[in-house]
Design an enzyme around this catalytic site. Structure first.
Site, mmCIF file in Angstrom:
data_model
loop_
_atom_site.group_PDB
_atom_site.id
_atom_site.type_symbol
_atom_site.label_atom_id
_atom_site.label_comp_id
_atom_site.label_asym_id
_atom_site.label_seq_id
_atom_site.Cartn_x
_atom_site.Cartn_y
_atom_site.Cartn_z
ATOM 1 N N ASP A 290 -6.757 -2.008 1.433
ATOM 2 C CA ASP A 290 -7.189 -1.004 2.408
ATOM 3 C C ASP A 290 -7.847 -1.774 3.543
ATOM 4 O OD1 ASP A 290 -8.010 1.507 3.510
ATOM 5 O OD2 ASP A 290 -9.951 1.341 2.486
ATOM 6 N N ARG B 128 -5.610 1.344 -4.595
ATOM 7 C CA ARG B 128 -4.766 0.731 -3.579
ATOM 8 C C ARG B 128 -4.803 -0.786 -3.689
ATOM 9 N NH1 ARG B 128 -8.749 3.019 0.060
ATOM 10 N NH2 ARG B 128 -8.089 4.990 -0.748
ATOM 11 N N ARG C 80 0.839 -1.200 0.000
ATOM 12 C CA ARG C 80 0.000 0.000 0.000
ATOM 13 C C ARG C 80 0.870 1.244 0.000
ATOM 14 N NH1 ARG C 80 -5.090 1.741 2.280
ATOM 15 N NH2 ARG C 80 -5.307 3.903 1.667
ATOM 16 N N ASP D 289 -9.737 -1.096 7.073
ATOM 17 C CA ASP D 289 -10.330 -0.068 7.927
ATOM 18 C C ASP D 289 -10.968 -0.699 9.152
ATOM 19 O OD1 ASP D 289 -9.672 1.953 6.133
ATOM 20 O OD2 ASP D 289 -11.589 1.835 5.086
HETATM 21 C C1 X6L Z 1 -18.651 12.698 -1.946
HETATM 22 C C2 X6L Z 1 -17.350 12.930 -1.567
HETATM 23 C C3 X6L Z 1 -19.136 11.419 -1.885
HETATM 24 C C4 X6L Z 1 -16.569 11.893 -1.118
HETATM 25 C C5 X6L Z 1 -18.355 10.386 -1.445
HETATM 26 C C6 X6L Z 1 -16.734 8.260 -0.356
HETATM 27 C C7 X6L Z 1 -14.858 9.663 -0.411
HETATM 28 C C8 X6L Z 1 -15.931 7.219 0.022
HETATM 29 C C9 X6L Z 1 -14.055 8.606 -0.032
HETATM 30 C C10 X6L Z 1 -17.065 10.612 -1.061
HETATM 31 C C11 X6L Z 1 -16.211 9.501 -0.602
HETATM 32 C C12 X6L Z 1 -14.579 7.396 0.191
HETATM 33 C C13 X6L Z 1 -13.349 2.555 -1.626
HETATM 34 C C14 X6L Z 1 -13.990 3.301 -2.617
HETATM 35 C C15 X6L Z 1 -12.589 4.544 -1.589
HETATM 36 C C16 X6L Z 1 -13.715 1.198 -1.461
HETATM 37 C C17 X6L Z 1 -15.269 1.510 -3.259
HETATM 38 C C18 X6L Z 1 -13.736 6.236 0.614
HETATM 39 C C19 X6L Z 1 -12.249 6.282 0.505
HETATM 40 N N1 X6L Z 1 -12.484 3.356 -0.979
HETATM 41 N N2 X6L Z 1 -14.940 2.802 -3.427
HETATM 42 N N3 X6L Z 1 -13.491 4.556 -2.570
HETATM 43 N N4 X6L Z 1 -14.681 0.721 -2.298
HETATM 44 N N5 X6L Z 1 -16.214 0.960 -4.026
HETATM 45 O O1 X6L Z 1 -13.206 0.471 -0.609
HETATM 46 O O2 X6L Z 1 -14.222 5.219 1.038
HETATM 47 S S1 X6L Z 1 -11.717 5.971 -1.161
HETATM 48 MG MG MG Z 2 -11.487 2.588 3.179
HETATM 49 MG MG MG Z 3 -8.364 3.126 4.964
#
Ligand code: X6L
Ligand code: MG
Ligand code: MG
Length: 182
Positions: free
Chosen positions: A104, A101, A92, A106
């Protein structure tokens, strides 16, 4: 006279796993194996594995997401250390925020603990909005519609049937387990 004895209290923790680089299923399985090899951690059960559309930063490949239920003697911060070490060992890199990544890990829930420190917030503050967390969580947690988990039950109802998440495999851990392995 007082004596020091080891605190052997076991705690229940739920972690979310995600990968969207390389052999995604292999990264999930390696993470679970490495966590299970830690003397302070037992991987009790694993959710099914879901393929999920990226959220946050959408110009990246699809994720595999799952949730594991752990029994642990570690404190929340000691467990977080192990999760971060495991992420580092699996390559990572912390480059683009919300970017791709290999793995991840969490920490979502730790007993019924509510914690607000610089390093760690529990329950995970954004888990209630994320289908890619809630749907697999429902596989391994019994989420009662009443009592302290009611907020999770409501959150799950909100995301149920939502698009962008589909079953990928019934089981990847332990290897050879589950109805998908014939
Ligand atoms: C507006 C702004 C709406 C930000 C949503 C949601 C940002 C989730 C970060 C958000 C927003 C995250 C994963 C991912 C990420 C994952 C899937 C995060 C951190 N991690 N998408 N995007 N699975 N499907 O594990 O969770 S980045
Ligand atoms: Mg996450
Ligand atoms: Mg994380």
């Amino acid at each position: 006279m007082t004596m020091k004895v080891a605190d052997t209290t076991l705690h229940r923790a739920f972690i979310g796993l995600g990968s969207n680089m390389g052999d995604r299923g292999a990264y999930l399985a390696q993470a679970l194996r490495q966590l299970g090899e830690h003397p302070g951690i037992c991987v009790e059960s694993c959710s099914r594995v879901y393929e999920t559309d990226p959220v946050g930063f959408v110009e990246q490949g699809a994720f595999l997401n799952m949730v594991a239920r752990l029994a642990t003697g570690l404190s929340p911060l000691a467990l977080l250390d192990v999760l971060q070490e495991t992420e580092a060992r699996l390559g990572r890199k912390r480059e683009i925020r919300w970017g791709p990544r290999t793995i991840d890990l969490d920490l979502l829930l730790y007993d019924k603990l509510q914690l607000e420190t610089e390093r760690l917030l529990l329950p995970h503050p954004r888990m209630g909005e994320r289908a890619f967390v809630l749907v697999p969580l429902a596989d391994v947690a019994d989420i009662s519609p009443e009592g302290p988990e009611a907020w999770l039950a409501h959150a799950l109802e909100e995301v149920e049937g939502k698009e962008g998440i589909s079953l990928w495999k019934n089981s990847i851990w332990p290897p050879g387990s589950g109805p998908s392995a014939n």
